[in-house]
Structure formats: C-alpha cells, structure tokens
Write a protein that holds these residues in place. Structure first.
Motif, PDB file in Angstrom:
ATOM      1  N   LEU A 321      46.350  21.169  16.999  1.00 14.52           N
ATOM      2  CA  LEU A 321      47.304  21.420  17.772  1.00 14.52           C
ATOM      3  C   LEU A 321      48.268  19.996  18.067  1.00 14.52           C
ATOM      4  O   LEU A 321      49.384  20.405  18.224  1.00 14.52           O
ATOM      5  CB  LEU A 321      47.053  21.955  19.013  1.00 14.52           C
ATOM      6  N   ASN A 322      47.675  18.997  17.792  1.00 10.55           N
ATOM      7  CA  ASN A 322      48.439  17.711  17.816  1.00 10.55           C
ATOM      8  C   ASN A 322      48.934  17.632  19.151  1.00 10.55           C
ATOM      9  O   ASN A 322      50.270  17.252  19.455  1.00 10.55           O
ATOM     10  CB  ASN A 322      49.503  17.613  16.667  1.00 10.55           C
ATOM     11  N   LYS A 323      48.208  18.231  20.035  1.00 12.24           N
ATOM     12  CA  LYS A 323      48.530  17.911  21.774  1.00 12.24           C
ATOM     13  C   LYS A 323      47.371  17.719  22.706  1.00 12.24           C
ATOM     14  O   LYS A 323      46.226  17.868  22.130  1.00 12.24           O
ATOM     15  CB  LYS A 323      49.479  19.083  22.040  1.00 12.24           C
ATOM     16  N   GLY A 324      47.597  17.384  23.570  1.00 16.43           N
ATOM     17  CA  GLY A 324      46.618  17.024  24.533  1.00 16.43           C
ATOM     18  C   GLY A 324      45.907  18.405  25.065  1.00 16.43           C
ATOM     19  O   GLY A 324      46.600  19.446  25.363  1.00 16.43           O
ATOM     20  N   ILE A 325      44.787  18.610  25.246  1.00 16.54           N
ATOM     21  CA  ILE A 325      43.988  19.573  25.796  1.00 16.54           C
ATOM     22  C   ILE A 325      42.861  19.254  26.504  1.00 16.54           C
ATOM     23  O   ILE A 325      42.148  17.996  26.507  1.00 16.54           O
ATOM     24  CB  ILE A 325      43.463  20.459  24.480  1.00 16.54           C
ATOM     25  N   GLY A 326      42.307  20.014  27.422  1.00 14.56           N
ATOM     26  CA  GLY A 326      41.346  19.626  28.353  1.00 14.56           C
ATOM     27  C   GLY A 326      40.652  20.838  29.199  1.00 14.56           C
ATOM     28  O   GLY A 326      40.946  21.827  29.172  1.00 14.56           O
ATOM     29  N   MET A 327      39.533  20.374  29.744  1.00 13.96           N
ATOM     30  CA  MET A 327      38.914  21.508  30.552  1.00 13.96           C
ATOM     31  C   MET A 327      38.546  20.703  31.888  1.00 13.96           C
ATOM     32  O   MET A 327      38.486  19.436  32.065  1.00 13.96           O
ATOM     33  CB  MET A 327      37.684  21.926  30.133  1.00 13.96           C
ATOM     34  N   GLY A 328      38.512  21.219  32.988  1.00 14.43           N
ATOM     35  CA  GLY A 328      38.437  20.826  34.134  1.00 14.43           C
ATOM     36  C   GLY A 328      38.122  21.961  35.287  1.00 14.43           C
ATOM     37  O   GLY A 328      38.254  22.932  34.975  1.00 14.43           O
ATOM     38  N   TYR A 329      37.391  21.427  36.422  1.00 11.20           N
ATOM     39  CA  TYR A 329      37.267  22.474  37.534  1.00 11.20           C
ATOM     40  C   TYR A 329      38.586  22.494  38.448  1.00 11.20           C
ATOM     41  O   TYR A 329      39.195  21.424  38.717  1.00 11.20           O
ATOM     42  CB  TYR A 329      36.075  22.142  38.360  1.00 11.20           C
ATOM     43  N   LEU A 330      39.093  23.627  38.425  1.00 10.94           N
ATOM     44  CA  LEU A 330      40.302  23.748  39.429  1.00 10.94           C
ATOM     45  C   LEU A 330      40.077  24.544  40.593  1.00 10.94           C
ATOM     46  O   LEU A 330      39.277  25.766  40.405  1.00 10.94           O
ATOM     47  CB  LEU A 330      41.173  24.699  38.470  1.00 10.94           C
ATOM     48  N   ASP A 331      40.781  24.383  41.758  1.00 15.17           N
ATOM     49  CA  ASP A 331      40.644  25.147  42.849  1.00 15.17           C
ATOM     50  C   ASP A 331      40.991  26.468  42.417  1.00 15.17           C
ATOM     51  O   ASP A 331      41.871  26.717  41.709  1.00 15.17           O
ATOM     52  CB  ASP A 331      41.548  24.705  44.014  1.00 15.17           C
ATOM     53  N   LYS A 332      40.341  27.504  42.884  1.00 14.07           N
ATOM     54  CA  LYS A 332      40.494  28.765  42.412  1.00 14.07           C
ATOM     55  C   LYS A 332      41.905  29.045  42.436  1.00 14.07           C
ATOM     56  O   LYS A 332      42.492  30.061  41.627  1.00 14.07           O
ATOM     57  CB  LYS A 332      39.654  29.939  43.355  1.00 14.07           C
ATOM     58  N   GLU A 333      42.722  29.019  43.534  1.00 11.66           N
ATOM     59  CA  GLU A 333      44.220  29.380  43.725  1.00 11.66           C
ATOM     60  C   GLU A 333      44.911  28.917  42.276  1.00 11.66           C
ATOM     61  O   GLU A 333      46.106  29.318  42.024  1.00 11.66           O
ATOM     62  CB  GLU A 333      44.788  28.769  44.835  1.00 11.66           C
ATOM     63  N   TYR A 334      44.667  27.904  41.819  1.00 11.87           N
ATOM     64  CA  TYR A 334      45.175  27.375  40.508  1.00 11.87           C
ATOM     65  C   TYR A 334      44.628  27.914  39.178  1.00 11.87           C
ATOM     66  O   TYR A 334      45.154  27.083  38.302  1.00 11.87           O
ATOM     67  CB  TYR A 334      45.607  25.942  40.613  1.00 11.87           C
ATOM     68  N   SER A 335      43.582  28.857  39.335  1.00 10.01           N
ATOM     69  CA  SER A 335      43.176  28.886  37.978  1.00 10.01           C
ATOM     70  C   SER A 335      43.389  29.927  37.144  1.00 10.01           C
ATOM     71  O   SER A 335      42.833  30.145  36.124  1.00 10.01           O
ATOM     72  CB  SER A 335      41.437  29.104  38.367  1.00 10.01           C
ATOM     73  N   ALA A 336      44.611  30.775  37.688  1.00 11.12           N
ATOM     74  CA  ALA A 336      44.945  31.846  36.678  1.00 11.12           C
ATOM     75  C   ALA A 336      45.678  31.350  35.634  1.00 11.12           C
ATOM     76  O   ALA A 336      46.309  30.190  35.491  1.00 11.12           O
ATOM     77  CB  ALA A 336      46.023  32.651  37.430  1.00 11.12           C
ATOM     78  N   PHE A 337      45.458  31.958  34.331  1.00  9.65           N
ATOM     79  CA  PHE A 337      46.027  31.751  33.221  1.00  9.65           C
ATOM     80  C   PHE A 337      47.550  31.653  33.256  1.00  9.65           C
ATOM     81  O   PHE A 337      48.179  32.610  33.982  1.00  9.65           O
ATOM     82  CB  PHE A 337      45.497  32.491  32.165  1.00  9.65           C
ATOM     83  N   GLY A 338      47.968  30.475  32.797  1.00 12.51           N
ATOM     84  CA  GLY A 338      49.500  30.579  32.762  1.00 12.51           C
ATOM     85  C   GLY A 338      50.167  29.655  33.877  1.00 12.51           C
ATOM     86  O   GLY A 338      51.351  29.196  33.908  1.00 12.51           O
ATOM     87  N   THR A 339      49.023  29.189  35.017  1.00 14.27           N
ATOM     88  CA  THR A 339      49.596  28.254  35.916  1.00 14.27           C
ATOM     89  C   THR A 339      49.789  27.081  35.760  1.00 14.27           C
ATOM     90  O   THR A 339      49.169  26.329  34.716  1.00 14.27           O
ATOM     91  CB  THR A 339      48.333  28.177  36.955  1.00 14.27           C
ATOM     92  N   GLU A 340      50.960  26.527  36.197  1.00 16.48           N
ATOM     93  CA  GLU A 340      51.498  25.082  35.770  1.00 16.48           C
ATOM     94  C   GLU A 340      50.360  24.203  36.734  1.00 16.48           C
ATOM     95  O   GLU A 340      50.516  24.252  37.973  1.00 16.48           O
ATOM     96  CB  GLU A 340      52.821  24.783  35.840  1.00 16.48           C
ATOM     97  N   ILE A 341      49.951  23.397  36.146  1.00 19.37           N
ATOM     98  CA  ILE A 341      49.165  22.294  36.838  1.00 19.37           C
ATOM     99  C   ILE A 341      49.798  20.872  36.254  1.00 19.37           C
ATOM    100  O   ILE A 341      50.343  20.667  35.320  1.00 19.37           O
ATOM    101  CB  ILE A 341      47.509  22.392  36.655  1.00 19.37           C
ATOM    102  N   TYR A 342      49.224  19.832  36.994  1.00 19.34           N
ATOM    103  CA  TYR A 342      49.712  18.603  36.510  1.00 19.34           C
ATOM    104  C   TYR A 342      48.194  17.534  36.478  1.00 19.34           C
ATOM    105  O   TYR A 342      47.264  17.714  37.120  1.00 19.34           O
ATOM    106  CB  TYR A 342      50.587  17.753  37.696  1.00 19.34           C
ATOM    107  N   VAL A 343      48.206  16.603  35.359  1.00 21.27           N
ATOM    108  CA  VAL A 343      47.264  15.727  35.198  1.00 21.27           C
ATOM    109  C   VAL A 343      47.599  14.415  35.633  1.00 21.27           C
ATOM    110  O   VAL A 343      48.897  13.777  35.289  1.00 21.27           O
ATOM    111  CB  VAL A 343      46.904  15.739  33.740  1.00 21.27           C
TER     112      VAL A 343
END
Lengths: 363, 126
Positions: A321-343
């Motif tokens: 994809l030539n972009k950054g990807i990751g996995m991580g544990y997220l608080d449930k409220e932020y775990s819906a697909f499409g949610t914008e989060i910040y690293v």
C-alpha cells in the motif's frame, strides 16, 4: 546461539543474521521490500525451523489438547490443522499455535520459538490426564514456501496433487525423495503456499531441491523482516506484540477460534464467555495512516485532543500500500471501523483510521 | 564500500560535503546498508538554527527508526524534497541524489571534529 539446519545456507545466500529469541536467523537477504513483493507475486522460502513442535499422544491426547486450547479439537478430521491459542488461566494467552490432527491419539502442536520453554512447562503442568508428551523442537526442521508460484514449484517434487490439499489440511508423504515429509497447506503470509516439516538430516537436500524447482519463477530466500511485514498486511497476530499473557482472545479479535459449544471445555472458558457476552473494554484493531507516518510498537494512540485511547502493538510501512499500517488495542468507544484516531509519533498527533483487516486484498 | 575521499564523516555514519560556508549532509553507504530499505524521511527542522549534535530529523527503514544528527551547528536552510516521494534514493545513491539537508554553518571550526574517509573506514573496521 542456536542454529537451524539451514544456517550455513543462509550465510551462503548473503543473509543478514540476527539473534532472534536465541536463534541465529536471517532478518533479510535481498531487502525486505524485495522479499515481500517476491512472496506476493512469485515464490519465497522461509526457514521457520526455530518454531517448536510438540507431540501429544495416547488415549487422552485429545482430551488434553481440548482442555488446553480455545478452539474445538473435536471438529478436526484426520489431516486437518487448526489455528488456536492456549489460554493462561487468568484470561490471557500463553501462546498461539497450530494443532495438527495427525492420526487418532496423535496431535502435533506447533508453537512460537519465543515460547517453546514456557509452553512446554505449561503443557507438562496441565497434563493431569496423563497424555504422552514429546518435545521434538530440536529434531524437526520447517520451511514455509509461500506465494502464488509456490504450488507449481513444489508440485515438481511430489506425486501428491498439491491442488487437492485444501487450506489448513496436510498430508504426510514423500517429498524431494525424502519419506514422511508433512506437507501442510498453511502459512503466515496470506499469499498461499505450503509449510513442510521434516527431520533435520534432510534439510539441505530439501532446501536445494526447492530452490532448483523454483528457479524459473525467481524463487528467493525470505528473512524474518519480510515475514513480519507480510503477516501484518494480513492482520495476523504476532505473539509478544499483538497478543500476550495480558491480552484475552476476545479482546484480540480471536473470538473465531474461541468455541463455547458444550463439548469444548477449556481453561478460562467461563471467564471468556462473560467477556464475549458482556463485551470488553478494549479491542485489537487495524488502522491505516491518513497523515504521513509509520506507526511502531508501543507508540500511543490518541483522540484528537491527545488523550491516550490505546497503544500500537505492531506497525510498519506496508510495501503493497506504500503507507503506514498498524494494529493496536483501542478503547471500545474508538474501535468502530472508520473511526478517526491519532498516532503519537515524535510528539505529534498524526491522523489514522480504524479499518478492517486484512489491509491488503489479494483476491 | 563506497567512501568518497572528498567527504567528511561522523561517528553517527553521516557524511558532510563542504561548499564554502555551507555543508550538504546525508548518511553513508554503510548506514543505508545497515538500515535496509528506507521508506520514510522526516525532516521538520527546515529554517531552524540547531547546535551540533542536535536531532534534525529521522529516517525510517521498514523495521527501524533512526535519528539524524547535526554534524555541525548552523541553520537548516534546505532539505531534499525529492526524498518525500522517493526515500529509496538514499539506498540507491547515498552520496548524491540521497542528500538530506543543507546547513549554513555557524562555526566552520565544527568541521575539525569530523573524520576523513580513511579515519571513518578505520572506525568501521575496528
């Protein structure tokens, strides 16, 4: 440091050798990106002999494996393999592994190299039913031959019709003139192919035969670096990063290998059932960077105001994809697909988005 | 190992090419080989005055992140914008197309602490 039977072959092939949990292993050969794309588009060979193999035998073998693992061993037919994990009695995970149903009263467990000793002790300590246990880790070599050209390559070396071995099944047969090779339609790349298990003394013969057979397809040796980027593009968990003794299979999205049916009694079943029915407070999720940046293990995940909402467990730049990807544990409220989060990367908040895994569609 | 004679080198595996009161900075052939495929260069310090030894950016390979350090003190007047889209230039051509920043030196005496090619080579072989 321990060495696999392929050690000298890796050095001859120009492998950059590193200490990986006590094994001297190649991290890369021609370069991680080149190796990655070789597996996605052609065929590559991984030495995974550092993985551990345990035999569980005898009339109570099935009973022990059923108790130790979250998946339902009773569903297996002879010749099938199953992805599963060992719950640790406290809601966490001892290890994730493959169970091979070799024959009645005989199972092979394939575990992570980093956990061989811990798993063995766990197995022995839980063996109240008196199953026969054997740690064959030092005697068995393993190669993973992965990629769209893997089957054509390997077909030259066996009479078995490899196209008739469905995903997650295996046969034991002659391969490259060697008897009793376990030919397993499994892997950790998402690009298809096989994993072969055989005794150490056949290592060089099998390795050379495979490279000769794959020459016309540009077969290459692949190191641990690309093994990690390939598995991460598929969203496959890595023990020690994405799952460990403090993460539950339910939090980790491994509900699909945690079977609560009546004939599957296993360690932590009641506790995990509560988690499944009442929900968990954090979930393992994949995310893709929207801003430019590469997430890394242990970076913090945050909301738009910088409040911490989770932590990165695995991250890389996806070669496909030539972009950054990751996995991580997220608080449930932020775990819906499409949610914008910040690293949080070097004190800056870079935008990302929760996505479904796999990150890369290979169909 | 390619180690041009006209460059100066640091312990952190950076090279420096002096042009009057300015220097061009990149990482050495050895460094790019150790890092492997470089996939991202982040330099957010353009326009800043930084002392020698300060971090001016980071370079990311597939598996690793490394800080980049000012080989001399001065003002970061330019960075190589080509690296934004083609960070692999550092792997392919570390001493020319893979340059990273240009610094206007605040004190040319900082150059005295840098190694020549022979000294850098000796350090690598030590």
């Amino acid at each position: 440091m321990k060495k696999t039977s392929f050690n000298q072959l890796h050095k001859d092939a120009g492998g950059k050798m590193v200490d990986f949990v006590g094994f001297e292993m190649p991290v890369e050969f021609s370069g991680i990106k080149d190796e990655h794309l070789t597996v996605r588009k052609g065929v590559g060979v991984f030495d995974v002999s550092h993985m551990g193999e345990f035999w569980v035998k005898g009339p109570n073998a099935a009973k022990l494996v059923q108790k130790l693992t979250t998946n339902d061993v009773s569903k297996l037919s002879k010749g099938q393999a199953q992805y599963t994990c060992f719950p640790n009695g406290k809601g966490g995970i001892v290890d994730d592994l493959l169970v091979y149903y070799y024959e009645p009263e005989k199972y092979m467990l394939v575990v992570n190299a980093s956990n061989i000793e811990k798993d063995w002790k766990w197995l022995v300590s839980q063996n109240s039913v008196g199953a026969e246990l054997e740690n064959a880790s030092d005697d068995i070599s393993q190669l993973a031959i992965q990629g769209p050209k893997a089957t054509t390559t390997l077909q030259k070396l066996t009479k078995i019709n490899l196209n008739e071995i469905p995903y997650y099944t295996f046969v034991t047969d002659q391969f490259a003139g060697v008897d009793d090779v376990i030919i397993s339609a499994t892997g950790y790349t998402g690009s298809g192919g096989f994993e072969l298990y055989f005794r150490n003394e056949h290592a060089e013969k099998i390795y050379k035969a495979i490279f000769e057979a794959g020459q016309e397809f540009g077969i290459k040796p692949i190191g641990l670096g690309a093994r990690d980027t390939l598995r991460l593009e598929m969203g496959f968990c890595l023990y020690g990063n994405d799952i460990d003794d403090t993460t539950s299979p339910i939090e980790a999205g491994l509900g699909w290998i945690t079977k609560f049916n009546d004939n599957n009694d296993f360690i932590d079943k009641d506790l995990l059932l509560v988690q499944k029915s009442e929900g968990v407070t954090r979930k393992l999720r994949g995310f893709e960077m929207i801003d430019r940046g590469i997430p890394r293990h242990d970076y913090e995940l945050a909301d738009k105001d910088g409040h911490v909402i989770g932590k990165v467990t695995s991250g890389t730049q996806s070669p496909m994809l030539n972009k950054g990807i990751g996995m991580g544990y997220l608080d449930k409220e932020y775990s819906a697909f499409g949610t914008e989060i910040y690293v949080k990367i070097r004190n800056r908040l870079l935008k990302a988005k929760v996505v479904k895994v796999p990150f890369v569609s290979l169909l | 190992m390619n180690l041009p004679e006209n460059l100066k080198y640091t312990k952190e595996h950076e090279w420096v090419r002096v042009e009057k009161d300015s220097v061009y900075v990149g990482i050495t052939d050895f460094a790019q080989g150790e890092l492997g495929d470089i996939v991202f260069v982040e330099i957010e310090t353009e326009g800043e005055d930084l002392p020698k030894g300060e971090t001016f950016g980071t370079v990311e390979a597939v598996k690793t992140v490394s800080d980049l350090f000012m080989p001399v003190g001065g003002k970061v007047v330019e960075f190589n914008a080509a690296l934004e889209d083609e960070p692999e230039l550092i792997n392919k051509d570390p001493y020319e197309k893979g340059w990273m920043i240009k610094i206007e030196m605040s004190d040319t005496a900082d150059l005295d602490d840098l190694m020549d090619a022979a000294a850098y080579k000796a350090m690598l072989e030590a």
